[in-house]
Scaffold this active site. Structure first.
Site, PDB file in Angstrom:
ATOM      1  N   HIS A  72       0.849   0.620 -13.345  1.00 18.77           N
ATOM      2  CA  HIS A  72       1.627  -0.563 -13.717  1.00 18.77           C
ATOM      3  C   HIS A  72       3.118  -0.186 -13.706  1.00 18.77           C
ATOM      4  O   HIS A  72       3.487   0.863 -14.248  1.00 18.77           O
ATOM      5  CB  HIS A  72       1.214  -1.066 -15.112  1.00 18.77           C
ATOM      6  CG  HIS A  72       1.959  -2.301 -15.498  1.00 18.77           C
ATOM      7  ND1 HIS A  72       1.699  -3.521 -14.915  1.00 18.77           N
ATOM      8  CD2 HIS A  72       2.984  -2.503 -16.366  1.00 18.77           C
ATOM      9  CE1 HIS A  72       2.530  -4.418 -15.418  1.00 18.77           C
ATOM     10  NE2 HIS A  72       3.312  -3.828 -16.301  1.00 18.77           N
ATOM     11  N   ASN A  99       1.646   2.980  -2.612  1.00 20.82           N
ATOM     12  CA  ASN A  99       0.943   3.892  -3.535  1.00 20.82           C
ATOM     13  C   ASN A  99      -0.313   4.460  -2.870  1.00 20.82           C
ATOM     14  O   ASN A  99      -0.595   5.651  -3.006  1.00 20.82           O
ATOM     15  CB  ASN A  99       0.579   3.175  -4.839  1.00 20.82           C
ATOM     16  CG  ASN A  99       1.734   3.160  -5.815  1.00 20.82           C
ATOM     17  OD1 ASN A  99       2.108   4.198  -6.359  1.00 20.82           O
ATOM     18  ND2 ASN A  99       2.329   1.992  -6.016  1.00 20.82           N
ATOM     19  N   ARG A 119     -14.982 -15.171 -10.964  1.00 23.00           N
ATOM     20  CA  ARG A 119     -14.430 -13.813 -10.912  1.00 23.00           C
ATOM     21  C   ARG A 119     -15.546 -12.756 -10.812  1.00 23.00           C
ATOM     22  O   ARG A 119     -15.439 -11.779 -10.086  1.00 23.00           O
ATOM     23  CB  ARG A 119     -13.589 -13.562 -12.165  1.00 23.00           C
ATOM     24  CG  ARG A 119     -12.724 -12.341 -12.094  1.00 23.00           C
ATOM     25  CD  ARG A 119     -12.061 -12.071 -13.421  1.00 23.00           C
ATOM     26  NE  ARG A 119     -11.154 -13.123 -13.844  1.00 23.00           N
ATOM     27  CZ  ARG A 119      -9.906 -13.254 -13.429  1.00 23.00           C
ATOM     28  NH1 ARG A 119      -9.415 -12.410 -12.583  1.00 23.00           N
ATOM     29  NH2 ARG A 119      -9.151 -14.237 -13.871  1.00 23.00           N
ATOM     30  N   GLY A 160       0.790  -1.233   0.000  1.00 25.22           N
ATOM     31  CA  GLY A 160       0.000   0.000   0.000  1.00 25.22           C
ATOM     32  C   GLY A 160       0.819   1.278   0.000  1.00 25.22           C
ATOM     33  O   GLY A 160       0.320   2.328   0.424  1.00 25.22           O
TER      34      GLY A 160
END
Ligand code: GAR
Length: 219
Positions: free
Chosen positions: A109, A14, A65, A12
């Site tokens: 990313h 970011n 999902r 965490g």
């Protein structure tokens, strides 16, 4: 103020940079909920320390999902989230989440997309032997690490670097560009035109001057 929901899986750092930027008034938004698919994620502690609501939704408890994503959507909607931020969220999201938040899901990313998508982008770049690595903030679509790019930053790969050196250089960069991209979104300055994201009101003259970013030894 934009209501932001952050999805995480791990440390965490970011998330921390986003919470700090919001706290400092650099983002016209507030993080209202943090959801992790891992109960032990350190980011949950960071969020709690900032008095932000947290939830754990374990992907292992869902065989489909879309059911996992439906649970995420429920929590995000209950908290009236307007922007969903994937900050080190190590699950691929489905149309269930994307349809609930069209053009309102963004991801970071740790590579210069479209190079090195998927897991461990930094190691992929290092092993490939690139001279420039970096990170990308992009809108999320149904393909992995593929949606329109908001912002990218490049860092050099030095000959003495280890994989970890490169990883931490990229991570420092992530902590700058991710809050910045979120601030631009919250200020309503991003326009998606096909694959391009236009940023309103930026002065690109300095960027144009820096047309050669990295070439060691060239006079
Ligand atoms: C970051 O490097 C982020 O770019 C990466 O995971 C790390 C999370 O660190 N995300 C991905 O690889 C997604 N494909 P953090 O938990 O300290 O923010």
């Amino acid at each position: 103020m934009t209501r932001i929901g952050v999805l995480i899986s791990g440390s965490g750092s970011n998330l921390q940079s986003i919470m700090d930027a919001a706290q400092a008034g650099r983002i016209d938004g507030e993080v209202v909920v943090v959801i992790s698919n891992e109960a032990e994620a350190y980011g949950l502690i960071r969020a709690a320390e900032c008095n932000i609501k947290t939830a754990v939704v374990k992907h292992t408890e869902y065989s489909e999902r879309r059911d996992f994503d439906a649970k995420l959507v429920r929590i995000l909607q209950e908290n009236r989230v307007e922007l969903v931020v994937l900050a080190g969220f190590m699950r691929v999201v489905s149309s269930t989440l994307l349809d609930a938040f069209p053009e309102r899901v963004i991801n970071i990313h740790p590579a210069l997309l479209p190079s090195f998508p998927g897991t461990d982008g930094q190691a992929q770049a290092f092993n490939y032997g690139v001279k420039l690595a970096g990170c990308t903030v992009h809108f999320v679509d149904e393909k992995v690490d593929h949606g329109p790019i908001i912002i990218q930053a490049a860092v050099p790969v030095l000959s003495k670097d280890s994989k970890d050196d490169l990883k931490s250089r990229i991570l420092s960069c992530e902590h700058k560009i991710f809050p910045h991209a979120i601030a631009l979104y919250c200020a309503g300055r991003l326009r998606i035109k096909g694959r391009r994201v236009l940023i309103e009101g930026v002065d690109e003259s300095l960027l144009a001057e820096q047309s050669l970013i990295s070439c060691p030894g060239l006079d």
